[in-house]
Design a protein around this motif. Sequence first.
Motif, PDB file in Angstrom:
ATOM      1  N   ALA A 166       0.837  -1.208   0.000  1.00 13.02           N
ATOM      2  CA  ALA A 166       0.000   0.000   0.000  1.00 13.02           C
ATOM      3  C   ALA A 166       0.866   1.251   0.000  1.00 13.02           C
ATOM      4  O   ALA A 166       0.605   2.205  -0.748  1.00 13.02           O
ATOM      5  N   TRP A 167       1.925   1.260   0.814  1.00 17.53           N
ATOM      6  CA  TRP A 167       2.803   2.423   0.887  1.00 17.53           C
ATOM      7  C   TRP A 167       3.567   2.621  -0.420  1.00 17.53           C
ATOM      8  O   TRP A 167       3.655   3.755  -0.926  1.00 17.53           O
ATOM      9  N   LEU A 168       4.120   1.563  -0.987  1.00 20.70           N
ATOM     10  CA  LEU A 168       4.874   1.681  -2.247  1.00 20.70           C
ATOM     11  C   LEU A 168       3.978   2.139  -3.398  1.00 20.70           C
ATOM     12  O   LEU A 168       4.400   2.919  -4.256  1.00 20.70           O
ATOM     13  N   GLU A 169       2.730   1.668  -3.411  1.00 22.63           N
ATOM     14  CA  GLU A 169       1.785   2.120  -4.443  1.00 22.63           C
ATOM     15  C   GLU A 169       1.512   3.609  -4.288  1.00 22.63           C
ATOM     16  O   GLU A 169       1.519   4.348  -5.271  1.00 22.63           O
ATOM     17  N   SER A 170       1.268   4.053  -3.069  1.00 23.09           N
ATOM     18  CA  SER A 170       0.933   5.458  -2.861  1.00 23.09           C
ATOM     19  C   SER A 170       2.145   6.374  -2.986  1.00 23.09           C
ATOM     20  O   SER A 170       2.044   7.455  -3.550  1.00 23.09           O
ATOM     21  N   ALA A 171       3.295   5.945  -2.499  1.00 19.11           N
ATOM     22  CA  ALA A 171       4.494   6.802  -2.513  1.00 19.11           C
ATOM     23  C   ALA A 171       5.161   6.866  -3.879  1.00 19.11           C
ATOM     24  O   ALA A 171       5.680   7.914  -4.267  1.00 19.11           O
ATOM     25  N   PHE A 172       5.177   5.748  -4.606  1.00 22.22           N
ATOM     26  CA  PHE A 172       5.951   5.692  -5.850  1.00 22.22           C
ATOM     27  C   PHE A 172       5.136   5.333  -7.082  1.00 22.22           C
ATOM     28  O   PHE A 172       5.679   5.234  -8.183  1.00 22.22           O
ATOM     29  N   GLY A 173       3.852   5.076  -6.913  1.00 17.28           N
ATOM     30  CA  GLY A 173       3.013   4.751  -8.056  1.00 17.28           C
ATOM     31  C   GLY A 173       3.188   3.331  -8.564  1.00 17.28           C
ATOM     32  O   GLY A 173       2.779   3.017  -9.677  1.00 17.28           O
ATOM     33  N   PHE A 174       3.796   2.442  -7.761  1.00 19.58           N
ATOM     34  CA  PHE A 174       3.904   1.046  -8.169  1.00 19.58           C
ATOM     35  C   PHE A 174       2.500   0.465  -8.247  1.00 19.58           C
ATOM     36  O   PHE A 174       1.581   0.946  -7.592  1.00 19.58           O
ATOM     37  N   GLY A 175       2.331  -0.590  -9.022  1.00 20.73           N
ATOM     38  CA  GLY A 175       1.039  -1.265  -9.108  1.00 20.73           C
ATOM     39  C   GLY A 175       1.204  -2.741  -8.821  1.00 20.73           C
ATOM     40  O   GLY A 175       2.127  -3.370  -9.321  1.00 20.73           O
ATOM     41  N   ARG A 214       0.956  -6.412  -9.293  1.00 15.92           N
ATOM     42  CA  ARG A 214       0.769  -7.279 -10.461  1.00 15.92           C
ATOM     43  C   ARG A 214       0.317  -8.667 -10.024  1.00 15.92           C
ATOM     44  O   ARG A 214      -0.566  -9.251 -10.626  1.00 15.92           O
ATOM     45  N   VAL A 215       0.963  -9.213  -8.990  1.00 16.72           N
ATOM     46  CA  VAL A 215       0.655 -10.563  -8.509  1.00 16.72           C
ATOM     47  C   VAL A 215       0.704 -10.565  -6.987  1.00 16.72           C
ATOM     48  O   VAL A 215       1.618  -9.988  -6.405  1.00 16.72           O
ATOM     49  N   ARG A 216      -0.267 -11.231  -6.358  1.00 19.37           N
ATOM     50  CA  ARG A 216      -0.272 -11.396  -4.899  1.00 19.37           C
ATOM     51  C   ARG A 216      -0.209 -12.883  -4.606  1.00 19.37           C
ATOM     52  O   ARG A 216      -0.995 -13.661  -5.136  1.00 19.37           O
ATOM     53  N   ILE A 217       0.727 -13.278  -3.755  1.00 21.88           N
ATOM     54  CA  ILE A 217       0.874 -14.682  -3.379  1.00 21.88           C
ATOM     55  C   ILE A 217       0.554 -14.800  -1.895  1.00 21.88           C
ATOM     56  O   ILE A 217       1.329 -14.344  -1.055  1.00 21.88           O
ATOM     57  N   GLY A 218      -0.587 -15.363  -1.593  1.00 22.22           N
ATOM     58  CA  GLY A 218      -1.044 -15.458  -0.207  1.00 22.22           C
ATOM     59  C   GLY A 218      -1.488 -14.101   0.307  1.00 22.22           C
ATOM     60  O   GLY A 218      -1.342 -13.081  -0.360  1.00 22.22           O
ATOM     61  N   ASP A 219      -2.053 -14.092   1.501  1.00 21.32           N
ATOM     62  CA  ASP A 219      -2.533 -12.839   2.074  1.00 21.32           C
ATOM     63  C   ASP A 219      -1.409 -11.887   2.423  1.00 21.32           C
ATOM     64  O   ASP A 219      -1.533 -10.683   2.281  1.00 21.32           O
ATOM     65  N   SER A 220      -0.291 -12.446   2.916  1.00 19.28           N
ATOM     66  CA  SER A 220       0.789 -11.553   3.344  1.00 19.28           C
ATOM     67  C   SER A 220       2.169 -12.144   3.085  1.00 19.28           C
ATOM     68  O   SER A 220       3.137 -11.737   3.710  1.00 19.28           O
ATOM     69  N   HIS A 221       2.255 -13.085   2.164  1.00 23.96           N
ATOM     70  CA  HIS A 221       3.539 -13.755   1.930  1.00 23.96           C
ATOM     71  C   HIS A 221       4.434 -12.974   0.975  1.00 23.96           C
ATOM     72  O   HIS A 221       5.587 -12.683   1.274  1.00 23.96           O
ATOM     73  N   ARG A 222       3.908 -12.608  -0.184  1.00 26.90           N
ATOM     74  CA  ARG A 222       4.741 -11.983  -1.210  1.00 26.90           C
ATOM     75  C   ARG A 222       3.853 -11.301  -2.244  1.00 26.90           C
ATOM     76  O   ARG A 222       2.722 -11.702  -2.457  1.00 26.90           O
ATOM     77  N   ALA A 223       4.387 -10.271  -2.891  1.00 26.88           N
ATOM     78  CA  ALA A 223       3.676  -9.605  -3.985  1.00 26.88           C
ATOM     79  C   ALA A 223       4.698  -9.128  -5.003  1.00 26.88           C
ATOM     80  O   ALA A 223       5.822  -8.767  -4.644  1.00 26.88           O
ATOM     81  N   GLN A 224       4.308  -9.143  -6.256  1.00 27.01           N
ATOM     82  CA  GLN A 224       5.156  -8.571  -7.304  1.00 27.01           C
ATOM     83  C   GLN A 224       4.503  -7.268  -7.729  1.00 27.01           C
ATOM     84  O   GLN A 224       3.309  -7.224  -8.019  1.00 27.01           O
ATOM     85  N   LEU A 225       5.302  -6.198  -7.737  1.00 27.67           N
ATOM     86  CA  LEU A 225       4.791  -4.881  -8.108  1.00 27.67           C
ATOM     87  C   LEU A 225       5.354  -4.454  -9.442  1.00 27.67           C
ATOM     88  O   LEU A 225       6.529  -4.676  -9.745  1.00 27.67           O
ATOM     89  N   ARG A 226       4.519  -3.826 -10.221  1.00 26.72           N
ATOM     90  CA  ARG A 226       4.917  -3.257 -11.513  1.00 26.72           C
ATOM     91  C   ARG A 226       5.593  -1.916 -11.247  1.00 26.72           C
ATOM     92  O   ARG A 226       5.107  -1.096 -10.471  1.00 26.72           O
ATOM     93  N   VAL A 227       6.736  -1.718 -11.900  1.00 27.11           N
ATOM     94  CA  VAL A 227       7.486  -0.471 -11.777  1.00 27.11           C
ATOM     95  C   VAL A 227       7.652   0.074 -13.192  1.00 27.11           C
ATOM     96  O   VAL A 227       8.338  -0.531 -14.012  1.00 27.11           O
ATOM     97  N   GLY A 228       6.988   1.174 -13.487  1.00 25.82           N
ATOM     98  CA  GLY A 228       7.060   1.718 -14.842  1.00 25.82           C
ATOM     99  C   GLY A 228       6.373   0.791 -15.834  1.00 25.82           C
ATOM    100  O   GLY A 228       5.444   0.076 -15.497  1.00 25.82           O
ATOM    101  N   GLU A 229       6.858   0.795 -17.066  1.00 26.95           N
ATOM    102  CA  GLU A 229       6.228  -0.002 -18.125  1.00 26.95           C
ATOM    103  C   GLU A 229       6.509  -1.495 -18.015  1.00 26.95           C
ATOM    104  O   GLU A 229       5.623  -2.308 -18.207  1.00 26.95           O
ATOM    105  N   ASP A 230       7.764  -1.870 -17.734  1.00 28.11           N
ATOM    106  CA  ASP A 230       8.075  -3.299 -17.746  1.00 28.11           C
ATOM    107  C   ASP A 230       9.007  -3.736 -16.629  1.00 28.11           C
ATOM    108  O   ASP A 230       9.551  -4.827 -16.666  1.00 28.11           O
ATOM    109  N   GLY A 231       9.169  -2.906 -15.618  1.00 27.30           N
ATOM    110  CA  GLY A 231       9.999  -3.290 -14.477  1.00 27.30           C
ATOM    111  C   GLY A 231       9.162  -3.961 -13.406  1.00 27.30           C
ATOM    112  O   GLY A 231       7.943  -3.904 -13.425  1.00 27.30           O
TER     113      GLY A 231
END
Length: 75
Positions: A28-37, A39-56
């Motif tokens: 939530a903080w990275l999305e709000s502070a840096f505009g990350f989105g 992309r994938v959530r693994i479990g409720d609190s285990h891991r998430a992959q965030l989109r950075v820019g177009e393809d990062g």
Amino acid sequence: SGRVDESFGAAGDGDPVLVYPDVRAAVAWLESAFGFGERVRIGDSHRAQLRVGEDGAVVVAEPGRDRVPPAGVGA
């Protein structure tokens, strides 16, 4: 903030790994502070992959075997 895991292979794709004790709050903080989105959530609190820019990407992960948050985070 989290730290970049220098072993990158732990993410499986070569994406940098940021370690946080509360993955959902970190996402939530990275999305709000840096505009990350989320992309994938693994479990409720285990891991998430965030989109950075177009393809990062960056992985946000809970502490585990070889992953530790920086001193003072979540203490």
